[in-house]
Every structure is written in structure tokens, then in C-alpha cells.
Design an enzyme around this catalytic site. Structure first.
Site, short mmCIF file in Angstrom:
data_model
loop_
_atom_site.label_atom_id
_atom_site.label_comp_id
_atom_site.label_asym_id
_atom_site.label_seq_id
_atom_site.Cartn_x
_atom_site.Cartn_y
_atom_site.Cartn_z
N ARG A 1 0.84 -1.20 0.00
CA ARG A 1 0.00 0.00 0.00
C ARG A 1 0.87 1.25 0.00
O ARG A 1 1.85 1.33 0.74
CB ARG A 1 -0.91 0.00 1.24
CG ARG A 1 -1.83 -1.21 1.23
CD ARG A 1 -2.85 -1.20 2.35
NE ARG A 1 -3.66 -2.42 2.26
CZ ARG A 1 -4.64 -2.73 3.12
NH1 ARG A 1 -4.93 -1.90 4.12
NH2 ARG A 1 -5.32 -3.84 2.97
N ARG B 1 0.50 -6.53 12.36
CA ARG B 1 -0.13 -5.91 13.53
C ARG B 1 -0.35 -6.92 14.64
O ARG B 1 -0.34 -6.56 15.82
CB ARG B 1 -1.46 -5.24 13.13
CG ARG B 1 -1.21 -3.99 12.28
CD ARG B 1 -2.46 -3.17 12.07
NE ARG B 1 -2.13 -1.97 11.32
CZ ARG B 1 -3.01 -1.03 10.97
NH1 ARG B 1 -4.28 -1.17 11.30
NH2 ARG B 1 -2.63 0.03 10.28
N GLU C 1 -7.03 -1.23 14.92
CA GLU C 1 -7.57 -2.15 13.93
C GLU C 1 -6.57 -3.26 13.60
O GLU C 1 -5.40 -3.00 13.32
CB GLU C 1 -7.90 -1.38 12.65
CG GLU C 1 -8.39 -2.30 11.55
CD GLU C 1 -8.55 -1.57 10.21
OE1 GLU C 1 -8.61 -0.34 10.19
OE2 GLU C 1 -8.62 -2.27 9.18
N ARG D 1 2.01 0.84 10.29
CA ARG D 1 1.57 1.22 8.93
C ARG D 1 2.75 1.14 7.99
O ARG D 1 3.60 2.01 7.95
CB ARG D 1 1.01 2.65 8.98
CG ARG D 1 0.24 3.08 7.74
CD ARG D 1 -0.35 4.46 7.92
NE ARG D 1 -1.33 4.48 8.99
CZ ARG D 1 -2.62 4.18 8.84
NH1 ARG D 1 -3.08 3.86 7.65
NH2 ARG D 1 -3.44 4.21 9.86
N SER E 1 -10.57 -6.44 9.35
CA SER E 1 -11.71 -5.75 8.80
C SER E 1 -12.49 -6.81 8.03
O SER E 1 -11.95 -7.45 7.14
CB SER E 1 -11.18 -4.67 7.84
OG SER E 1 -12.10 -3.65 7.69
#
Length: 424
Positions: A260, A389, A347, A275, A350
Site C-alpha cells: 500500500r 499488527r 484495527e 503502517r 476488517s
RNA sequence: GGAGCAGUGGCCGAGCGGUUUAAGGCGCACGCCUGGAAAGCGUGUUGGGCGCAAGCCCUCGCGGGUUCGAAUCCCGCCUGCUCCGCCA
């Protein structure tokens, strides 16, 4: 992607869905284009029909040695007219499909209204955040002190938002991926799949990352793209297919790298590996009948939760509000894990129900056995879980005062029996 | 990277400019036959779109072009295969 026929049938409901996303009504414009398009199609088809008949007559006449010049002239005229009609139809049709391609999915009725993540609604909590008799540290402090997490080396290789892991920490990352994949395949019935991580534009259009979110993706010089999630490859496995409903649901799991650009996230989560431009994730995708779609989301969120429960990590489940809901989804549940170092939930998964939005974009249909009619499948996806994560959550939750990290019970078999990660 | 060959319905496979509304076969579904089955016979069997309807249009990998007319001829792209080179 929306079905123009559905908009035709109920324009008010369509506009109401857009309104929940904070968008202006569009049905009037779209239906106007649709009406023009259909009028052009009808007229063109009449011309084609006449041309086909005349061409056959020409063939017959020539075979019989008769003069066909009058018919040839007629067809020439039809041909000119047809070219005009088709050009205009293509123009209108392109306008219509482009407009539809950019529109976001309609939120499900029970999705909470709201502006941003602060309006998300908590559904439940599991576990109790671990208590410490010392100040728990963040993962990057722990990892760097262990000498097994190196952001400087990664920056030298690749720039910011990358990491180098070494020794037991590198193995812990691998262990987590293996563990997750084993649970999802053995306990939850997902079929393990390995996929490419470089894809064509069509695949990204199918799942809805394109055309709207090109800035979030990495593109190669030969016009391929790095996947931001295996949702792209797993969901597109059945693109352009008609699957027998008997064979549904299809459940796929893959452990892949995800890439990403994080274009809109400058300045956010700059420290550590929360991130990153590149990370591992176990992705869970389901293809179901329209009837089974919603229930599959509840099942899938449970599959993701199971990982955290086995790891003994506290978490909560929230339902994303309309302002935070991804454009392609009808409903999303985020699982947020407790990060001891940050003292907050972040988070880690998802889990989303797309309805038939993606299936329409990739022309993925199903058919009841023995019937002729096809319909669009429902697609769902969810992380089960984001490996990077999860590594962070484990490190922070299982840290000791001396900076060492206990290996969670379920991971010990994957760590060669290692009990504790200490400085190397 | 170089050279060559090929993509036709659920599958195999014929067709290579005009009753092709795609032969033939296999598979599948239904029917006849049978005490029941097999065999045999018959019928059906891509997916979309337009239209109130009757009906019509598109679809032979995809997109253009030539022609009164294209599965068939031409160009580009995609995919697969064979040989050569390079390579983990």
C-alpha cells in the site's frame, strides 16, 4: 457497481443510499442517460434487422443471376445510419458505465450513520487488557532493544515504512502466519490458496480499488499493480464465471504480502510497523448465494476473532459508520486489538460484506441447479488476521519488565518450542 | 528475448466469404420403449440485451478494419502450446 435496472425500479431508494454517504442524488441524470441509451439501441437493432434481411436477399438474388443493385444501395444507406447510431450509443453507454463505476456501495440499513471513526459503534469486547507492574513499552522499542527489529536497515534498503526483522522475531512473524493459515483451513473450512501479488487492472476494477483509489496502490512499469490485499486475487478467482449454487459457499484463505502506498497517511503512524508499505496478511474470502451473504459475514468475523482468542489478546468489535465504511462495502466490522504499548485498541482485521457490488463488477454469477436464470453472487472478505499488527500486539501484550517476550502457548510448536524471546 | 503454431457451444471437433437459424460426436435433461434398467428412438441443451407484446439484436478469445454480407480475409491485443536463448 450498480444495476441500472434496479435504479430504474426504485430511484428514491438509490438516492437515499447515496445520501447516507453524503452524496448528491444521481438517479435523474443516470436514468436520463439510460433512456437515451435504450432508444439508440432499439433504433440500431431495427436497422440491423433490416440490413440482415436485405443482405440475405442480395445473396439469393446474385445466386439467381438477378440484379441486386437497389438492395445494395439500401444497405449502404443503413450502414451509414448504423455507424452514427452506434457511435452515439457507445458515447452514452461509456458515460453511463463510467458514472456507475465510480459510485460507492449502499450501506446496509443497520450501519450506523456518522462522519468518521469516532462514530463507529462498539458491538462487543473480549478479554481483559493485560495489567503490568511496569510501564509497558511499544513494539518498536522492544524490538530494537532485542536487536531483532531494524528500521534503519530497512530505510537504507527501501525508504520509510519498511522493516527488517531478524532472529526469533522474524521467526515469530512466520509462526503467526502459519498458525493463522492452519486455523482457518483446518478449523474453519477455508481452502488454502497461493496467488500472484501482481495483477492486471481488470482484477482491481473487479474488487473496486480502481478506478477510484489508484493513488493508494503501487503500479509497475509494465502496467501491472501490486495487490493491497489478497481480497483482490481471491475474489477475482471466479471472475467472468457462472458457478453452480450447490458448490457455494466457496471459502478461500491466502497468506500474501500486501502493498500500500499510504498516500493519504503522511505523518500518521510514522514510528514502528503499524503502517507499512509492505506487510503480510492472511485474507479470508467467501463467495456465496445472495441469500447467504449476510450470515457469512457473522461467521467470518468469528473466524477472525478465533485467532485473537487463541492468542489470548483482548479486542473489541466495532461496526463502521457510514463515514468510515469503505466504498465497495455494504457493512464492515473492524476488530480492534488492545495494544499495551499504546494503551488503546487498534484495527487488526476488517470483515466486510460487499453484497453483489463486486460480483457485478467482475461478472461473477451463480445459478441454482437445473435452472436457466443466473444471478450475481455475494462476496465477502476479511483479514484473519493482519500478521504485522498481530506481531505488534503479541510483543506488547507478552512483554516482561526485562524487555523479553513470552511466546504464546499456541505459537510454541511453530517456534521450535522456544519459551521466550530475549536479546540476541 | 527470438522463431513458429493455435484459440469454435458444458466437452471434443468440422467449417476457412452467402439457407451456418455453427455439421457430427460425447456429456447432460426430459419423453417414448421396458416389469425395471441398458441399448435404441425422439426432443431439448451458450450467455447477454432491446421491446407492452409479437418478436428482434448481439455473442465462434477480445477490440478494430475490409465487404452488400465475416467463425471464415486484414491489423492490434490477450491466452495457451512447441523449439531456441537466458534465468531462480
Amino acid at each position: 457497481m450498480f444495476d441500472i435496472k434496479a435504479i430504474r425500479d426504485n430511484p428514491a431508494a438509490f438516492d437515499a443510499g447515496l445520501a447516507r454517504r453524503g452524496l448528491e442524488p444521481r438517479s435523474a441524470d443516470l436514468l436520463d442517460l439510460d433512456a437515451r441509451r435504450r432508444a439508440l439501441i432499439t433504433e440500431a437493432q431495427e436497422a440491423q434487422s433490416r440490413r440482415n434481411a436485405a443482405s440475405k436477399d442480395i445473396g439469393r438474388a446474385k445466386k439467381a443471376g438477378e440484379d441486386a443493385q437497389a438492395l445494395i444501395d439500401e444497405v449502404a444507406g443503413l450502414k451509414t445510419r448504423l455507424a452514427e447510431l452506434e457511435a452515439e450509443r457507445d458515447r452514452v453507454e461509456t458515460q453511463l458505465t463510467e458514472a456507475l463505476a465510480w459510485l460507492p456501495n449502499t450501506p446496509a440499513d443497520d450501519v450506523p450513520d456518522g462522519a468518521d471513526e469516532n462514530d463507529n459503534v462498539e458491538l462487543r469486547r473480549w478479554g481483559t487488557p493485560a495489567a503490568f507492574d511496569f510501564e509497558p513499552r511499544e513494539h518498536f522499542a522492544l524490538g530494537e532493544a532485542l536487536g531483532q527489529m531494524d528500521f534503519e536497515a530497512a530505510a537504507a534498503l527501501s525508504g520509510s515504512r519498511f522493516v527488517v526483522l531478524k532472529g526469533a522475531l522474524a521467526r515469530l512473524e512466520r509462526a503467526l502466519g502459519q498458525f493463522m493459515l492452519d486455523v482457518q483451513t483446518a478449523d474453519h473450512g477455508y481452502e488454502e490458496v497461493t496467488t500472484p501479488v501482481l495483477v492486471r487492472e481488470d482484477a482491481l476494477f473487479g474488487t473496486g480499488q480502481l478506478p477510484k483509489f489508484a493513488d493508494d496502490l503501487f503500479r509497475t512499469t509494465d502496467d501491472r499493480w501490486l495487490i493491497p490485499t489478497a481480497e483482490v486475487t481471491l475474489t477475482n478467482l471466479h471472475r467472468e464465471q457462472i458457478v453452480e449454487e450447490e458448490s457455494l459457499p466457496r471459502r478461500y484463505a491466502a497468506l500474501t504480502y500486501c502493498f500500500r502506498s499510504e498516500a493519504g497517511a503522511a505523518g500518521r503512524d510514522t514510528r514502528g510497523m503499524i503502517r507499512q508499505h509492505q506487510f503480510n496478511k492472511v485474507e479470508l474470502v467467501s463467495v456465496t448465494t445472495p441469500e447467504a451473504g449476510e450470515a457469512e459475514q457473522e461467521r467470518k468475523v468469528g473466524c477472525a476473532e478465533a485467532i485473537l482468542q487463541k492468542l489470548g489478546l483482548a479486542y473489541r468489535v466495532v461496526s463502521l459508520c457510514t463515514g468510515d465504511l469503505g466504498a465497495t462495502m455494504r457493512r464492515t466490522y473492524d476488530i480492534e486489538v488492545w495494544l499495551a504499548g499504546q494503551q488503546r485498541y487498534r484495527e487488526i482485521s476488517s470483515v466486510s460484506w460487499a453484497g453483489d457490488y463486486q460480483a457485478r463488477r467482475m461478472n461473477l454469477r451463480c445459478r441454482p441447479k437445473g435452472e436457466r436464470e443466473t444471478r450475481f453472487c455475494h462476496t465477502l472478505n476479511g483479514s484473519g488476521l493482519a500478521v504485522g499488527r498481530t506481531l505488534i500486539a503479541v510483543m506488547e501484550a507478552y512483554q516482561a519488565a526485562d524487555g523479553s517476550i513470552a511466546v504464546p502457548e499456541v505459537l510454541k510448536p511453530y517456534m521450535g518450542g522456544l519459551e521466550r524471546i530475549a536479546a540476541s
